[in-house]
Design a protein around this motif. Sequence first.
Motif, short mmCIF file in Angstrom:
data_model
loop_
_atom_site.label_atom_id
_atom_site.label_comp_id
_atom_site.label_asym_id
_atom_site.label_seq_id
_atom_site.Cartn_x
_atom_site.Cartn_y
_atom_site.Cartn_z
N THR A 199 0.83 -1.21 0.00
CA THR A 199 0.00 0.00 0.00
C THR A 199 0.86 1.25 0.00
O THR A 199 0.43 2.30 -0.50
N ARG A 200 2.10 1.15 0.52
CA ARG A 200 3.00 2.31 0.45
C ARG A 200 3.32 2.67 -1.00
O ARG A 200 3.52 3.83 -1.33
N LEU A 201 3.40 1.66 -1.86
CA LEU A 201 3.63 1.92 -3.27
C LEU A 201 2.53 2.83 -3.82
O LEU A 201 2.80 3.82 -4.50
N TRP A 202 1.28 2.45 -3.53
CA TRP A 202 0.15 3.22 -4.04
C TRP A 202 0.07 4.58 -3.36
O TRP A 202 -0.33 5.57 -3.99
N TYR A 203 0.44 4.64 -2.09
CA TYR A 203 0.40 5.92 -1.38
C TYR A 203 1.40 6.89 -2.01
O TYR A 203 1.10 8.07 -2.23
N SER A 204 2.60 6.40 -2.33
CA SER A 204 3.60 7.24 -3.00
C SER A 204 3.09 7.69 -4.36
O SER A 204 3.20 8.86 -4.73
N PHE A 205 2.51 6.75 -5.10
CA PHE A 205 1.99 7.05 -6.44
C PHE A 205 0.88 8.09 -6.38
O PHE A 205 0.87 9.08 -7.12
N PHE A 206 -0.09 7.89 -5.48
CA PHE A 206 -1.23 8.81 -5.39
C PHE A 206 -0.84 10.16 -4.80
O PHE A 206 -1.39 11.20 -5.19
N LEU A 207 0.09 10.16 -3.85
CA LEU A 207 0.55 11.44 -3.31
C LEU A 207 1.16 12.30 -4.40
O LEU A 207 0.86 13.50 -4.50
N ALA A 208 2.01 11.70 -5.21
CA ALA A 208 2.64 12.45 -6.30
C ALA A 208 1.61 12.89 -7.34
O ALA A 208 1.63 14.03 -7.81
N THR A 209 0.68 12.00 -7.66
CA THR A 209 -0.33 12.29 -8.68
C THR A 209 -1.32 13.35 -8.22
O THR A 209 -1.57 14.34 -8.92
N VAL A 210 -1.88 13.15 -7.02
CA VAL A 210 -2.86 14.10 -6.49
C VAL A 210 -2.20 15.45 -6.24
O VAL A 210 -2.79 16.51 -6.51
N GLY A 211 -0.97 15.43 -5.72
CA GLY A 211 -0.26 16.68 -5.48
C GLY A 211 -0.05 17.46 -6.75
O GLY A 211 -0.22 18.68 -6.78
N LEU B 121 7.81 15.35 -1.62
CA LEU B 121 8.55 14.94 -0.42
C LEU B 121 7.91 13.72 0.24
O LEU B 121 8.60 12.76 0.60
N MET B 122 6.59 13.73 0.40
CA MET B 122 5.91 12.61 1.05
C MET B 122 5.99 11.34 0.21
O MET B 122 6.13 10.24 0.75
N ALA B 123 5.92 11.49 -1.11
CA ALA B 123 6.07 10.33 -1.98
C ALA B 123 7.46 9.73 -1.80
O ALA B 123 7.63 8.50 -1.77
N ILE B 124 8.46 10.58 -1.67
CA ILE B 124 9.84 10.12 -1.47
C ILE B 124 9.98 9.42 -0.12
O ILE B 124 10.63 8.38 -0.01
N VAL B 125 9.35 9.97 0.91
CA VAL B 125 9.42 9.37 2.26
C VAL B 125 8.90 7.94 2.25
O VAL B 125 9.55 7.01 2.76
N PHE B 126 7.71 7.74 1.66
CA PHE B 126 7.13 6.40 1.65
C PHE B 126 7.92 5.45 0.75
O PHE B 126 7.99 4.25 1.01
N THR B 127 8.52 5.99 -0.30
CA THR B 127 9.37 5.17 -1.15
C THR B 127 10.62 4.73 -0.39
O THR B 127 11.05 3.57 -0.48
N CYS B 128 11.22 5.65 0.37
CA CYS B 128 12.42 5.32 1.15
C CYS B 128 12.12 4.27 2.21
O CYS B 128 12.97 3.40 2.48
N ILE B 129 10.94 4.34 2.81
CA ILE B 129 10.57 3.33 3.81
C ILE B 129 10.58 1.94 3.18
O ILE B 129 11.07 0.97 3.77
N ASN B 130 10.07 1.85 1.96
CA ASN B 130 10.06 0.56 1.27
C ASN B 130 11.46 0.11 0.86
O ASN B 130 11.72 -1.09 0.72
N ILE B 131 12.36 1.06 0.65
CA ILE B 131 13.74 0.70 0.29
C ILE B 131 14.49 0.17 1.51
O ILE B 131 15.18 -0.86 1.45
N PHE B 132 14.35 0.88 2.63
CA PHE B 132 15.12 0.53 3.83
C PHE B 132 14.44 -0.51 4.71
O PHE B 132 15.04 -1.02 5.64
#
Length: 258
Positions: free
Chosen positions: A65-77, A95-106
């Motif tokens: 769901t973080r994937l979709w949250y990053s995607f929708f944050l960037a799109t809606v923003g 920034l928020m899309a990057i944060v959730f993406t980083c969480i999935n990386i680390f």
Amino acid sequence: MTWDDFLWFAVPAMICWLSAGILVYLTSKKISNLLMLIGVGIFAAFIIGLWIGQERPPLRTIGETRLWYSFFLATVGFITYKHWKYKWLLSFSALMAIVFTCINIFKPEIHSKNLMPALQSYWFVPHVTVYILSYAMFAAATIASFIQLSKLGKGKPDKQLYHLTDNLVYVGFGFLMLGMLMGCVWAKDAWGHYWSWDPKETWAFVTAAAYLVFIHLRLQKFHPKITLWMLPIAFILLLITWIGVNYLPSAQNSIHVY
């Protein structure tokens, strides 16, 4: 495509989003717009590839769901920025899309290809998708409320910002209620009842009620500061519903914890 390929898509997408969030203040808007769209496109390509590779929609776990949250944050923003012209909207969403993406990386996770029987429903994808979309709307509305509160403290409220906040909440609330209705129909099909006051369902109701209180206060033209503070409170309740409730002892036997 698998999660092993995520880094090759995540890094370029984040570079595009970060650059867009900075360049929107420094140079041509066309460049920042293009970079934002490229980042969204890269991320969408990974989601589609993962969906095909896993042979199921990537919507089962918090990591997915973080994937979709990053995607929708960037799109809606990006969409709201294009309409309302507030530069902070683009920077915040990036920034928020990057944060959730980083969480999935680390915090990498291993995801099974198989879904439990209750999740093998045509309600699965639309139910989760509209919920995540509503969360993205509410996140932007919360930031807008803080900005408006700071302006109120200086005695310079922004009327256009009120309109932006209201529209984000109205659309987000619509998606939230649509997600709840889909969930009720899905629950009836999967477990034989529409609503059971499961911990997750109870907190979802509390969250929806909080946003409804905000809408009521706005329509009744209640004191602006009290009304605006409802949004951070409601968003905290939303985070409890989305993540926090999973750690409650009462939720360990929940039908929503897999």
